[in-house]
Design a protein around this motif. Structure first.
Motif, PDB file in Angstrom:
ATOM      1  N   HIS A  79      -8.135  10.010   7.922  1.00 11.73           N
ATOM      2  CA  HIS A  79      -8.549   9.002   6.936  1.00 11.73           C
ATOM      3  C   HIS A  79      -9.772   8.308   7.536  1.00 11.73           C
ATOM      4  O   HIS A  79      -9.839   8.116   8.753  1.00 11.73           O
ATOM      5  CB  HIS A  79      -7.432   7.987   6.713  1.00 11.73           C
ATOM      6  CG  HIS A  79      -6.234   8.591   6.057  1.00 11.73           C
ATOM      7  ND1 HIS A  79      -5.878   8.343   4.758  1.00 11.73           N
ATOM      8  CD2 HIS A  79      -5.314   9.471   6.536  1.00 11.73           C
ATOM      9  CE1 HIS A  79      -4.792   9.025   4.461  1.00 11.73           C
ATOM     10  NE2 HIS A  79      -4.419   9.721   5.524  1.00 11.73           N
ATOM     11  N   SER A  98      -1.148   1.035   6.849  1.00 11.37           N
ATOM     12  CA  SER A  98      -0.180   1.841   6.099  1.00 11.37           C
ATOM     13  C   SER A  98      -0.367   3.320   6.421  1.00 11.37           C
ATOM     14  O   SER A  98       0.598   4.078   6.485  1.00 11.37           O
ATOM     15  CB  SER A  98      -0.250   1.567   4.597  1.00 11.37           C
ATOM     16  OG  SER A  98      -1.355   2.197   4.031  1.00 11.37           O
ATOM     17  N   THR A 141       0.940   4.252  -2.729  1.00  8.24           N
ATOM     18  CA  THR A 141       0.720   5.648  -2.349  1.00  8.24           C
ATOM     19  C   THR A 141       1.883   6.511  -2.804  1.00  8.24           C
ATOM     20  O   THR A 141       1.705   7.594  -3.354  1.00  8.24           O
ATOM     21  CB  THR A 141       0.609   5.787  -0.811  1.00  8.24           C
ATOM     22  OG1 THR A 141      -0.002   4.626  -0.306  1.00  8.24           O
ATOM     23  CG2 THR A 141      -0.153   7.004  -0.413  1.00  8.24           C
ATOM     24  N   LYS A 157       0.850  -1.201   0.000  1.00  4.61           N
ATOM     25  CA  LYS A 157       0.000   0.000   0.000  1.00  4.61           C
ATOM     26  C   LYS A 157       0.886   1.253   0.000  1.00  4.61           C
ATOM     27  O   LYS A 157       0.595   2.225  -0.684  1.00  4.61           O
ATOM     28  CB  LYS A 157      -0.892   0.031   1.245  1.00  4.61           C
ATOM     29  CG  LYS A 157      -1.977  -1.044   1.258  1.00  4.61           C
ATOM     30  CD  LYS A 157      -3.070  -0.681   0.266  1.00  4.61           C
ATOM     31  CE  LYS A 157      -4.263  -1.613   0.326  1.00  4.61           C
ATOM     32  NZ  LYS A 157      -4.032  -2.948  -0.212  1.00  4.61           N
ATOM     33  N   ASP A 199      -8.119  -6.049   3.312  1.00  6.31           N
ATOM     34  CA  ASP A 199      -7.548  -5.014   2.475  1.00  6.31           C
ATOM     35  C   ASP A 199      -7.619  -3.655   3.188  1.00  6.31           C
ATOM     36  O   ASP A 199      -6.656  -2.886   3.207  1.00  6.31           O
ATOM     37  CB  ASP A 199      -8.355  -4.981   1.171  1.00  6.31           C
ATOM     38  CG  ASP A 199      -7.571  -4.352   0.061  1.00  6.31           C
ATOM     39  OD1 ASP A 199      -6.344  -4.576   0.022  1.00  6.31           O
ATOM     40  OD2 ASP A 199      -8.172  -3.626  -0.756  1.00  6.31           O
ATOM     41  N   ILE A 251     -11.257   5.185   2.972  1.00  5.21           N
ATOM     42  CA  ILE A 251     -10.777   3.821   2.756  1.00  5.21           C
ATOM     43  C   ILE A 251     -11.994   2.913   2.617  1.00  5.21           C
ATOM     44  O   ILE A 251     -12.792   2.810   3.547  1.00  5.21           O
ATOM     45  CB  ILE A 251      -9.929   3.365   3.977  1.00  5.21           C
ATOM     46  CG1 ILE A 251      -8.772   4.334   4.229  1.00  5.21           C
ATOM     47  CG2 ILE A 251      -9.450   1.939   3.798  1.00  5.21           C
ATOM     48  CD1 ILE A 251      -8.068   4.124   5.567  1.00  5.21           C
ATOM     49  N   TRP A 306      -4.754  -0.983   4.584  1.00  4.11           N
ATOM     50  CA  TRP A 306      -4.767   0.470   4.350  1.00  4.11           C
ATOM     51  C   TRP A 306      -4.598   1.231   5.653  1.00  4.11           C
ATOM     52  O   TRP A 306      -3.805   2.151   5.760  1.00  4.11           O
ATOM     53  CB  TRP A 306      -6.099   0.912   3.712  1.00  4.11           C
ATOM     54  CG  TRP A 306      -6.069   0.992   2.228  1.00  4.11           C
ATOM     55  CD1 TRP A 306      -6.831   0.271   1.364  1.00  4.11           C
ATOM     56  CD2 TRP A 306      -5.245   1.838   1.413  1.00  4.11           C
ATOM     57  NE1 TRP A 306      -6.522   0.597   0.062  1.00  4.11           N
ATOM     58  CE2 TRP A 306      -5.562   1.562   0.059  1.00  4.11           C
ATOM     59  CE3 TRP A 306      -4.267   2.793   1.695  1.00  4.11           C
ATOM     60  CZ2 TRP A 306      -4.936   2.197  -0.998  1.00  4.11           C
ATOM     61  CZ3 TRP A 306      -3.643   3.435   0.625  1.00  4.11           C
ATOM     62  CH2 TRP A 306      -3.980   3.137  -0.692  1.00  4.11           C
TER      63      TRP A 306
END
Ligand code: DC
Length: 462
Positions: free
Chosen positions: A308, A348, A238, A234, A341, A331, A345
């Motif tokens: 986020h 990360s 990015t 990830k 998954d 996300i 995210w």
């Protein structure tokens, strides 16, 4: 196209080799284990170097030469040592390493080699010889791992990772690895060797083990190699889009300013305790109660940290809208609180030192009261090691209850509590059943959110 170097550094047993190998395989990159090069040099010196051409050597023969080699390494002048390495040729191909014509892939893992390798790697002629070799190796996309990849050998690497883990866990991993490859040893010896190498590797004068300032720090104590690989992938994705990131930040900031003003005017939004998140650097998890669709916006516009968020995957799949929410750091999550998954995210994001907002209850409260946290929340907090800021939202249910089409202009209040650091919490259950630990974290965070009922301190105008 320029080639990409991913540099992974860290102490022994942090999981570098497993992670670097897995990552290289998944990305189709070459893999370089620089530690194996230092081990090959050590083996070469142990087995007699240029004086005695390297021949088949077993563990006992190496052990018999330990004292003599140790004394040579510690007393030889740089010139003598450099001369003794003149004839040394090391090749790496298809995961095998050879010295001259001899395949040494297995023997370099021997304990006598392991005991001396840190000492060998402190010497300048050794590092100089290997530096050239490592750089020559990196002529395409490559994952390199070692101690000084990001700091000295490849300072311009595309992505730098520093892997770390608790020393007992690292020793346990090494012990298991040795056992699996048929080397019999005892745990205490592995533990001691690891500690000794940690000291030598971090304190040596040339190219000591240290974290490059631009390296992403990943603690692997509680996460599996597969999860670390997922996280780094990830980060690669990015990083590859850094221009895109700048646009994303600009878009977030503009939306933030607009919604901050709008919610203050229309909902008379007030926030308190904002110092807690705004002054806290590095990774942080905001954990809030959840009653209405307004909640993510209300929390986000009340803090200066860029957040986020997690949102249902279906939203991300709506054309245009899906793109817009992606620019707002959303996300997508498949089902339940965190799919794999999404978890990668979140990890990360945290590993990059950023902040994420999570609703531990998993879904909006239908009756406006605060419910319990889902188990996945405690797991995430525990594994990430990031501090958690409890957040209490008051009034959003009244303003925008389930079924309403538009928010009513009733006042809302957002209260941020003090960060909770579970790694330092003496009450954290020491149980081997991690579910108890996750439950404790979930319970504590929800209690702290409930405790924020009365505004503490002065109410700050936005
Ligand atoms: O990763 P490893 O345990 O196989 O590494 C063996 C030793 O090699 C380690 O203790 C320090 C040294 N080393 C180094 O000095 N610089 C590197 N880039 C890689 C390894």
């Amino acid at each position: 196209m320029t080639s990409k170097i991913i540099a992974i550094d860290g102490p022994a047993g942090a999981g570098k080799s497993t992670v670097a190998r897995g990552l290289a395989e998944q990305l189709g990159f070459t893999y370089l284990d620089s530690g194996a090069l230092y081990r090959a040099v050590t083996w070469y010196l142990l087995s007699g170097g240029p004086k005695r051409p390297p021949g088949p050597s077993d563990a006992r023969a190496l052990a018999a030469r330990q004292a003599q080699t140790e004394s040579f390494i510690s007393t030889a002048s740089d010139e003598d040592l450099a001369r003794s390495l003149d004839c040394l040729t090391i090749r790496m191909k298809d995961g095998r390493i050879s010295v001259g014509d001899l395949d040494v892939t297995e023997i370099i893992r021997d304990l006598t080699v392991t005991r001396l390798v840190s000492m060998v790697s402190e010497r300048r002629p050794v590092r100089e010889k290997l530096m050239a070799l490592q750089r020559a190796f990196a002529n395409g996309n490559i994952v390199v791992e070692g101690r000084d990849m990001g700091t000295v050998v490849f300072p311009g690497a595309f992505l730098k990772i520093y892997l770390d883990a608790n020393v007992a866990i690292r020793a346990g991993r090494r012990y298991q690895e040795l056992g699996d490859s048929g080397v019999s040893t005892d745990y205490d010896e592995v533990y001691e060797n690891l500690r000794m190498r940690d000291d030598r590797d971090t304190q040596r004068q040339i190219a000591p083990l240290s974290r490059a300032p631009d390296a992403v720090y990943v603690d692997t104590t509680y996460i599996s190699p597969d999860e670390v690989v997922g996280l780094i992938r990830k980060l690669v994705a990015t990083r590859a889009r850094s221009l895109y990131r700048r646009w994303q930040n600009f878009f977030y900031q503009s939306t933030w300013l607009f919604l901050r003003a709008l919610t203050s005017a229309y909902l008379r939004r007030r926030a308190s305790g904002t110092d807690h998140p705004d002054r806290l650097p590095g990774p942080v998890i905001f954990a809030s109660n959840h009653m209405s669709h307004l909640d993510p916006i209300l929390v986000a516009v009340s803090t200066r940290r860029h957040l986020h968020f997690l949102a249902k995957r279906e939203l991300a799949e709506i054309p245009i809208f899906g793109q817009v929410i992606h620019w707002l750091h959303i996300i997508p999550v498949r089902r339940g609180i965190l799919d794999r998954d999404a978890l990668d995210w979140v990890r990360s994001v945290l590993a990059s030192g950023e902040a994420v907002l999570i609703f531990p209850e998993g879904t909006r409260s239908r009756d406006g009261t605060i419910h319990d946290a889902k188990a996945g929340f405690g797991k995430l907090v525990y594994e990430s090691g990031a501090p958690t800021i409890p957040v209490r939202i008051i009034g959003s249910y009244q303003s925008f209850p389930p079924g309403a089409l538009w928010p009513r202009p009733t006042p809302v209040r957002i209260q941020f509590g003090e960060p909770i650091q579970f790694r330092n919490d003496p009450n954290l259950p020491r149980s081997s059943d991690l579910r108890e630990v996750y439950e404790y974290i979930g319970r504590t965070v929800m209690d702290r959110i409930r405790d924020l009922r009365d505004p503490a301190g002065p109410v700050e105008s936005p």
